[in-house]
Design a protein around this motif. Structure first.
Motif, PDB file in Angstrom:
ATOM      1  N   SER A   1       1.774  89.617 -44.967  1.00  0.00           N
ATOM      2  CA  SER A   1       1.106  90.090 -45.920  1.00  0.00           C
ATOM      3  C   SER A   1       1.462  89.678 -47.415  1.00  0.00           C
ATOM      4  CB  SER A   1       0.967  91.732 -45.668  1.00  0.00           C
ATOM      5  OG  SER A   1       2.136  92.202 -46.096  1.00  0.00           O
ATOM      6  N   MET A   2       2.640  89.353 -47.481  1.00  0.00           N
ATOM      7  CA  MET A   2       2.734  88.970 -49.130  1.00  0.00           C
ATOM      8  C   MET A   2       3.097  87.353 -49.135  1.00  0.00           C
ATOM      9  SD  MET A   2       3.550  91.711 -50.760  1.00  0.00           S
ATOM     10  CE  MET A   2       4.456  90.995 -52.007  1.00  0.00           C
ATOM     11  N   ARG A   3       2.616  86.691 -47.988  1.00  0.00           N
ATOM     12  CA  ARG A   3       3.037  85.266 -48.059  1.00  0.00           C
ATOM     13  C   ARG A   3       2.231  84.504 -49.155  1.00  0.00           C
ATOM     14  NH1 ARG A   3       3.303  83.306 -42.179  1.00  0.00           N
ATOM     15  NH2 ARG A   3       5.309  84.662 -42.312  1.00  0.00           N
ATOM     16  N   GLY A   4       0.861  84.737 -49.315  1.00  0.00           N
ATOM     17  CA  GLY A   4       0.126  84.171 -50.248  1.00  0.00           C
ATOM     18  C   GLY A   4       0.442  84.163 -51.818  1.00  0.00           C
ATOM     19  N   ARG A   5       1.099  85.491 -51.920  1.00  0.00           N
ATOM     20  CA  ARG A   5       1.284  85.754 -53.197  1.00  0.00           C
ATOM     21  C   ARG A   5       2.701  85.039 -53.492  1.00  0.00           C
ATOM     22  NH1 ARG A   5       0.123  92.101 -52.885  1.00  0.00           N
ATOM     23  NH2 ARG A   5      -0.065  91.291 -50.785  1.00  0.00           N
ATOM     24  N   VAL A   6       3.466  85.188 -52.570  1.00  0.00           N
ATOM     25  CA  VAL A   6       5.020  84.675 -52.745  1.00  0.00           C
ATOM     26  C   VAL A   6       4.775  83.008 -52.835  1.00  0.00           C
ATOM     27  CG1 VAL A   6       7.308  84.096 -51.635  1.00  0.00           C
ATOM     28  CG2 VAL A   6       6.180  86.573 -51.644  1.00  0.00           C
ATOM     29  N   MET A   7       4.076  82.532 -52.203  1.00  0.00           N
ATOM     30  CA  MET A   7       3.888  80.961 -52.357  1.00  0.00           C
ATOM     31  C   MET A   7       2.951  80.679 -53.596  1.00  0.00           C
ATOM     32  SD  MET A   7       5.596  79.837 -49.598  1.00  0.00           S
ATOM     33  CE  MET A   7       5.023  78.060 -50.012  1.00  0.00           C
TER      34      MET A   7
END
Length: 432
Positions: A340-346
């Protein structure tokens, strides 16, 4: 099927892989043609103008990436990617027409480079995370490696193709050809089997999601270490579309065809690195550090290359080290990040990795103008070695990592938090 190409057994990923090769070939052709137009048509070999063009193309990444990451976490990534790829068709067509009709000015290239940068910023986190919907998590490192292989197959084909087209019919036709090539991912996304997509959890729209992404990264020192290395190396060591152009024209006295071929030689090493990465099960911070250090050494060797032929050959190990660092960093972050955080982290990783280019590109262009082409590459090598050493020393102290070196197939081993956790699990299982 060989473990190197395991992800190709998934239908949707096969479509994406082929489309990536086609569109990325066009992207590399466009980079070469755009830089050639700025360097030889619109200016008199101005490294500064070339640096500004590169900076404008990557500047939106520096400011819009966090928002783009939230967008990727919230929305349908497939539809978002269809929009961004369609915009790439539009920008290529406009620039091609301007050049072919003889009305192109430097500000046109600047404006379209900025627009292309905005589109790329929106595209990048969605593209990075969309691969997670095409393959199972266990296949993600392989898929990331194959994505890099597709990108670098295109890098092998694109620059040389652009050089040939420029030499034959002029740079304007490169952009017209790209309007067709950029349609490939649009078509592949439309043809995918929606039932086979492994749709990730989407973030619910609420306030503070950008800050939430920053806080998540701040508490992950492994991701911070990777981002620091990627940012410095990208800013000062990976401006090859600019530095190779200046080296080819000013140092070796070569033309468009020879300049394009230099990119293809680097792609040989990069493609090799990507295929090796596709076989790697679990990339780690250690590999990112070592690859950045070796890349710095290769960069310095490039700066000292006495002949065009020597430069071309040295570009192969440089590309290998560069791609090893990039794929290891990308896969290590994606695998270890909550879906759920992958887009923001990437998006934050991309912001650092690509967003550092607007800072480094004008500096490297200025170095090329005032100290010569060789120093523009040498500075990047020195910076890459320095950041690798600093991060390694910091990690050894902060994570209590012990490093052993020996003469063997695996000359360097580390013992840190991951190994201690594994030993604790083994001890518990033994007691049970």
């Amino acid at each position: 099927m060989s473990s190197t190409f395991a992800s190709l057994k998934f239908f949707n990923y096969r479509l994406w892989f082929v489309a990536n090769i086609i569109a990325s070939t066009g992207m590399w052709m466009q980079r070469v043609a755009q830089d050639w137009v700025v360097l030889t048509v619109l200016t008199n070999n101005s490294g500064t103008a070339l640096g500004i063009t590169t900076a404008l193309q990557f500047l939106p990444t520096l400011f819009l990436s966090p928002w783009a990451g939230v967008l990727a976490d919230r929305t349908d990534r497939r539809k978002l990617l269809q929009f961004t790829q369609t915009m790439n068709v539009f920008t290529a067509f406009i620039l091609g027409i301007l050049i072919l009709t003889g009305v192109a000015h430097l500000w046109h290239v600047y404006a379209l480079a900025l627009l292309s940068g905005i589109v790329s910023t929106i595209d990048s986190p969605a593209r990075q995370t969309f691969v997670s919907e095409l393959v199972p998590l266990s296949s993600l490192p392989n898929a990331v490696g194959l994505n890099s292989a597709a990108f670098n197959t295109a890098r092998l084909l694109g620059p040389a193709s652009a050089g040939l087209v420029i030499a034959s019919v002029g740079p304007g036709w490169v952009f017209i050809v790209n309007t067709v090539l950029f349609l490939a991912p649009v078509a592949s996304l439309a043809l995918m089997r929606l039932a086979e997509l492994r749709e990730m959890e989407h973030a619910v729209r609420e306030k503070g999601q950008i800050l939430e992404g920053f806080r998540y990264v701040k508490n992950r020192t492994d991701i911070v270490a990777i981002m620091i290395i990627a940012g410095v190396v990208s800013a000062f060591g990976m401006n090859f579309q600019m530095t190779s152009a200046v080296m080819a024209t000013e140092v070796y006295g070569k033309g468009a065809g020879e300049y394009g071929i230099l990119g293809s030689f680097m792609a040989i090493g990069a493609l090799t690195g990507a295929l090796i990465a596709a076989r790697r099960k679990y990339p780690r911070v250690r590999l990112v550090v070592v690859a950045a250090f070796i890349f710095g050494l290769c960069d310095i060797a490039l700066a000292l290359a006495p002949t065009y032929e020597a430069y071309a050959l040295l570009a192969i190990p440089t590309g290998l080290a560069m791609l090893t660092m990039i794929t290891a960093a990308n896969a290590a972050i994606q695998i270890s990040t909550d879906p759920s955080m992958r887009g923001r982290v990437m998006s934050l990783y991309v912001m650092v990795f690509l967003g550092s280019t607007p800072i480094g590109a004008p500096i490297i262009g200025w170095v090329a103008d005032h100290f010569g082409a060789r120093w523009s590459i040498g500075v990047g090598g020195i910076a890459s070695i320095a950041v690798a050493v600093i991060v390694a020393l910091w990690a050894i102290k902060t994570w209590d990592v012990r490093v052993k070196a020996r003469l063997s197939r695996h000359p360097i081993t580390t013992y840190g938090p991951r190994e201690r956790a594994a030993d604790m699990r083994a001890a518990r299982e033994h007691r049970d």
